[in-house]
Motif scaffolding. Structure first.
Motif, PDB file in Angstrom:
ATOM      1  N   THR A   1       0.840  -1.057  -0.405  1.00 25.46           N
ATOM      2  CA  THR A   1      -0.020   0.148   0.060  1.00 25.46           C
ATOM      3  C   THR A   1       1.053   1.060  -0.124  1.00 25.46           C
ATOM      4  O   THR A   1       0.600   2.319  -0.807  1.00 25.46           O
ATOM      5  CB  THR A   1      -0.991   0.095   1.122  1.00 25.46           C
TER       6      THR A   1
ATOM      7  N   ASP B   1      -8.217  -4.210  -1.004  1.00 24.67           N
ATOM      8  CA  ASP B   1      -7.455  -5.046   0.136  1.00 24.67           C
ATOM      9  C   ASP B   1      -9.305  -5.340   0.537  1.00 24.67           C
ATOM     10  O   ASP B   1      -9.075  -3.832   1.285  1.00 24.67           O
ATOM     11  CB  ASP B   1      -6.471  -4.840   0.317  1.00 24.67           C
TER      12      ASP B   1
ATOM     13  N   ARG C   1      -8.440  -6.966   5.238  1.00 22.94           N
ATOM     14  CA  ARG C   1      -8.238  -6.230   6.587  1.00 22.94           C
ATOM     15  C   ARG C   1      -8.674  -4.479   6.451  1.00 22.94           C
ATOM     16  O   ARG C   1      -9.144  -4.254   5.550  1.00 22.94           O
ATOM     17  CB  ARG C   1      -6.582  -5.964   5.890  1.00 22.94           C
TER      18      ARG C   1
ATOM     19  N   GLN D   1      -6.113   3.061   4.707  1.00 22.33           N
ATOM     20  CA  GLN D   1      -5.368   3.455   4.851  1.00 22.33           C
ATOM     21  C   GLN D   1      -5.087   4.347   3.413  1.00 22.33           C
ATOM     22  O   GLN D   1      -4.749   5.183   3.410  1.00 22.33           O
ATOM     23  CB  GLN D   1      -4.213   2.254   4.949  1.00 22.33           C
TER      24      GLN D   1
ATOM     25  N   ASP E   1      -5.018  -1.923  -5.674  1.00 22.36           N
ATOM     26  CA  ASP E   1      -3.894  -3.259  -3.727  1.00 22.36           C
ATOM     27  C   ASP E   1      -4.564  -3.864  -3.703  1.00 22.36           C
ATOM     28  O   ASP E   1      -5.660  -4.061  -4.497  1.00 22.36           O
ATOM     29  CB  ASP E   1      -4.694  -1.645  -3.243  1.00 22.36           C
TER      30      ASP E   1
HETATM   31 MG   LIG Z   1      -1.838  -3.181   2.105  1.00 27.26          MG
END
Ligand SMILES: [Mg+2]
Ligand SMILES: Nc1nc2c(ncn2[C@@H]2O[C@H](COP(=O)(O)OP(=O)(O)OP(=O)(O)O)[C@@H](O)[C@H]2O)c(=O)[nH]1
Length: 312
Positions: free
Chosen positions: A116, A139, A142, A148, A191
């Motif tokens: 990331t 992603d 998570r 993020q 990502d």
């Molecule tokens: Mg990541």
């Protein structure tokens, strides 16, 4: 900061260790090249994590060339540098941009490798070149991952496409590419969640993301970048093999070079993995990314290495 200074920044820890070790091998009046010296040199090279194979090859050639002669550090070093450059030689290979329409870059790697952050760095690089960027927050596994990437997108000024936590990452990737097509963006970076190379089902998920993107744009993804963590050393080599089996990777981003004194791992990667190292991460900020140029890497590695002081 230019390429060269950045690679030097990334190599600071490696340089510190290696340069001291190399200097200690020599005396001011030079050193006799014999078996003892060659063994010591081999040990020093292996300590950088460049791999037994590369270290042995380099030392053998030094032996062939200089055995039984008294050599100065600079002369031996010059030969080591030439050999290292040859071992790492690769096509100058930054991103392969699409001939027209968005260039799609898929990013994969094990948990915590630096995916990331590397995406944020790449986005920053492309934005600084005046390109428009769409990020796909693929992603969905998570909890804090989407957040993020969103923070990075906001800070850098990139568009972002997100999905619900737990949703199908391939559908997020699909939407991101659709948005990139619709908004005529230059680059779309996807990502993906971290996964171990041994997790079959998760590796198949990568294959699916790849396939879905390829249906939208025939040539896409134009790049599949595998992010390796330099601090985990040669483990990256087996990761590269497994990831390439699932989605044929086009290049490596080596993150966290600044975090290790074993930066020689790049040599092992170049020697044992048939993929170019495209970029290197040299810190946590978005600007801490540099193109990987083997010759610069080798020059930076030994720059500032002063020969042993007279009288030692
Ligand atoms: Mg990541
Ligand atoms: N020093 C340093 N730290 C880095 C670099 N690249 C990433 N990091 C740090 O490594 C940690 C993990 O980075 P992420 O980008 O979240 O890694 P990831 O592969 O996306 O992780 P997962 O999504 O959990 O699999 C963060 O604390 C980053 O700041 C680098 O080049 N140098």
């Amino acid at each position: 900061m230019g390429f060269f200074d950045k690679i030097k920044q990334g190599l600071a820890k490696t340089k510190q260790l290696l340069n001291t070790d190399v200097r200690d091998l020599f005396k001011s009046q030079g050193r006799l090249i014999d078996d003892a010296f060659l063994d010591e040199l081999r040990g020093v090279l292996i300590k950088t994590d460049m791999g037994v194979q590369a270290a042995t090859a380099i030392v053998e050639q030094i032996g062939v060339k200089f055995r039984a002669r008294v050599m100065q550090m600079e002369e031996v070093l010059a030969d080591i540098k030439v050999q290292l450059k040859q071992l790492m030689a690769q096509d100058e290979a930054p991103i392969r941009f699409a001939a027209s329409g968005p260039t799609v870059i898929m990013v994969a790697g094990v948990n915590g490798a630096g995916k990331t952050t590397s995406i944020a760095k790449l986005a920053q690089l492309f934005l600084s070149q005046g390109k428009t960027v769409v990020l796909g927050a693929g992603d969905t596994f998570r909890a804090a991952a989407v957040e993020q990437l969103s923070i990075w997108a906001g800070r850098l000024g990139a568009q972002i496409v997100k999905g619900e936590q737990g949703s199908d990452p391939a559908s997020v990737a699909h939407r991101a590419v659709a948005v990139a097509l619709e908004s005529k963006a230059d680059v779309c970076i996807i990502d993906t969640a971290g996964r171990l190379q041994t997790q079959q089902n998760l590796m198949q998920q990568l294959t699916k993301i790849h396939r879905v993107i390829g249906k939208q744009i025939p040539d896409a993804p134009h790049e599949v970048l595998l992010v390796l963590d330099a601090t985990t050393g040669q483990n990256g080599i087996s990761q590269a093999r497994h990831f390439t089996d699932a989605v044929s990777c086009s290049g490596i981003v080596l993150a966290k070079l600044d975090g290790t004194a074993k930066g020689g791992v790049v040599v092992a990667i170049r020697q044992q993995v048939g993929l170019p190292v495209k970029y290197v991460g040299v810190g946590e900020r978005p600007e801490d990314l540099t193109l990987f140029v083997p010759d610069d890497f080798v020059e930076a590695l030994f720059e500032d290495l002063v020969p042993p002081a007279a009288g030692r």
